[in-house]
Design an enzyme around this catalytic site. Structure first.
Site, mmCIF file in Angstrom:
data_model
loop_
_atom_site.group_PDB
_atom_site.id
_atom_site.type_symbol
_atom_site.label_atom_id
_atom_site.label_comp_id
_atom_site.label_asym_id
_atom_site.label_seq_id
_atom_site.Cartn_x
_atom_site.Cartn_y
_atom_site.Cartn_z
ATOM 1 N N LYS A 145 4.166 70.144 10.595
ATOM 2 C CA LYS A 145 5.222 69.197 10.236
ATOM 3 C C LYS A 145 6.601 69.826 10.490
ATOM 4 O O LYS A 145 6.710 71.001 10.819
ATOM 5 C CB LYS A 145 5.059 68.772 8.768
ATOM 6 C CG LYS A 145 3.668 68.196 8.476
ATOM 7 C CD LYS A 145 3.317 67.024 9.384
ATOM 8 C CE LYS A 145 2.019 66.339 9.043
ATOM 9 N NZ LYS A 145 0.802 67.073 9.413
HETATM 10 C C1 LIG Z 1 -0.377 60.728 8.843
HETATM 11 C C2 LIG Z 1 -0.898 61.876 8.044
HETATM 12 N N1 LIG Z 1 -1.280 61.671 6.775
HETATM 13 C C3 LIG Z 1 -1.734 62.676 5.998
HETATM 14 C C4 LIG Z 1 -1.826 63.963 6.481
HETATM 15 C C5 LIG Z 1 -2.365 65.043 5.597
HETATM 16 O O1 LIG Z 1 -1.393 65.995 5.300
HETATM 17 P P1 LIG Z 1 -1.798 67.391 4.607
HETATM 18 O O2 LIG Z 1 -2.331 68.259 5.689
HETATM 19 O O3 LIG Z 1 -0.518 67.911 4.028
HETATM 20 O O4 LIG Z 1 -2.801 67.084 3.569
HETATM 21 C C6 LIG Z 1 -1.435 64.224 7.788
HETATM 22 C C7 LIG Z 1 -1.533 65.585 8.320
HETATM 23 O O5 LIG Z 1 -1.599 65.849 9.495
HETATM 24 C C8 LIG Z 1 -0.946 63.163 8.601
HETATM 25 O O6 LIG Z 1 -0.569 63.356 9.870
#
Ligand SMILES: Cc1ncc(COP(=O)(O)O)c(C=O)c1O
Length: 380
Positions: A180
């Site tokens: 991110k």
């Molecule tokens: C659209 C979306 N939602 C949720 C997530 C999940 O994030 P995390 O890895 O912080 O749990 C991601 C991670 O790539 C994502 O791209």
């Protein structure tokens, strides 16, 4: 190899983590509170609650929205699988809507068509940093009395109609995973305008405990805790939060740099007619968490071949955004579901490297390699 992404972490983040480690308070303490306050201030949201990831943020958002067994939540299939998974965690059913092939974001008309008597919420995703049309979904949710939840995993620093993502609706979930725009290693944040949600989220992230560690530590009298409901360990550590505080200071600069690189790609690649580049219409401001190119049918080189050839030249890429309904974990329950727009968009798009700082020569090499591979290929 030119990587697909790289977090922008400096001596300042390393020093902050170092200081926190030696401070004696390393989880959900003063640094987490400071990060929450600063994040709320940055987004303009009333409250911000730090958690261990965006996945856990989304899980808690489902719980506080009262979603459970037998309910349906509409979301895009074309998203990272965590979007759909968090709906399943509470025993509800994700109902997949199509996306707009130009923005990659959930299509409001298709989402509305998929509403049934079981629908409780719509979970929109600001895909790879491009805001979804929040107002359109607010209107639909109001019309059918549904909850709106925003998966803003990729969208920290993005804006919709001049206002930062995080300040438009009641539950907005962010990620600080290294892919991110800013990172705390792993980590997440939920912004909300509701005091009630804020209170409950704080309980749920720490086993439902009525007295948190900091309160007990700072109390002048002995405090006994009660566990008020089934909760989780979704805490963020102070080590992560101290890194997040440093990252937040750089966020606007990082977004600006990312946008400059995206603009270079757009200007240089727009002469290739057989590809479609990201578009940012008025009112939409992307942080360009990823830069995706759609390969049209008229292209002499197919998407997979392009990925292979770029790899051979030392350029990492990724397939387009996945579709959840075609993953093994979902295939059985999705029962042959077909989402032609999402499938076609996912199968014919490619994500190219974008990170800060990126060497000018690497940007130029990516551009010239793409041009050579696409324009000099012969269609068989
Ligand atoms: C659209 C979306 N939602 C949720 C997530 C999940 O994030 P995390 O890895 O912080 O749990 C991601 C991670 O790539 C994502 O791209």
């Amino acid at each position: 190899m030119i990587p697909i992404a790289k977090p922008y972490l400096t001596e300042e983040e390393a020093q902050a983590a170092h200081d926190t480690i030696l401070s004696g308070w390393i989880t959900q303490g003063p640094k987490v509170s400071e990060f929450e306050e600063k994040f709320a201030h940055y987004t303009g949201a009333k409250y911000a609650v730090a958690v261990s990831s965006c996945t856990t943020a989304l899980h808690l958002a489902m719980i506080v929205s009262g979603i459970g067994q037998g309910d349906e939540v509409i979301c895009p299939s074309m998203s990272y699988i965590a979007t759909a998974n968090c709906i399943k965690y509470v025993g509800a059913q994700p109902v997949f809507a199509e996306v707009n092939p130009e923005t990659y974001n959930i299509d409001a008309r298709d989402a509305e068509r998929k509403i049934t008597s079981k629908t409780k919420a719509i979970l929109i995703v600001h895909q790879i940093g491009m805001p979804a049309d929040i107002d359109a979904f607010k209107a639909i949710c109001k019309k059918y009395s549904l909850k709106l939840i925003e998966d803003a995993a990729c969208a920290v620093g993005s804006e919709y109609k001049g206002i930062k993502i995080g300040n438009h609706s009641e539950l907005v979930c962010f990620s600080f995973h290294p892919r991110k725009v800013i990172s705390t290693g792993d980590g997440g944040m939920i912004t909300t305008s509701s005091k009630e949600y804020d209170n409950r989220l704080r309980l749920l992230r720490q086993h439902g405990m009525s007295v948190n560690d900091r309160l007990r530590h700072e109390s002048k009298k002995v405090l006994f805790e009660d566990h008020l409901e089934l909760g989780y360990n979704y805490r963020m550590t102070d080590i992560q939060a101290s890194v997040g505080i440093q990252q937040l200071k750089k966020l606007d600069w990082i977004v600006n740099e990312r946008r400059k690189i995206a603009q270079k790609y757009i200007v240089a690649l727009k002469e290739i007619e057989c590809i479609r580049l990201p578009i940012e219409v008025e009112g939409y401001f992307s942080n360009y968490q990823s830069f995706s190119i759609f390969i049209k049918e008229t292209c002499p080189i197919g998407r997979n071949e392009l990925i292979e050839q770029l790899f051979k030249k030392g350029i990492s890429t990724r397939r387009g955004i996945m579709t959840s309904h075609r993953e093994t974990a979902y295939k059985l329950t999705c029962n042959g579901l077909s989402l032609p727009i999402s499938e076609y968009t996912s199968d014919n798009s490619i994500i190219i490297p974008l990170y800060v700082p990126m060497r000018e020569e690497d940007i130029n090499f990516i551009i010239s390699t793409l041009k050579n591979l696409i324009l000099n290929s012969i269609k068989f």
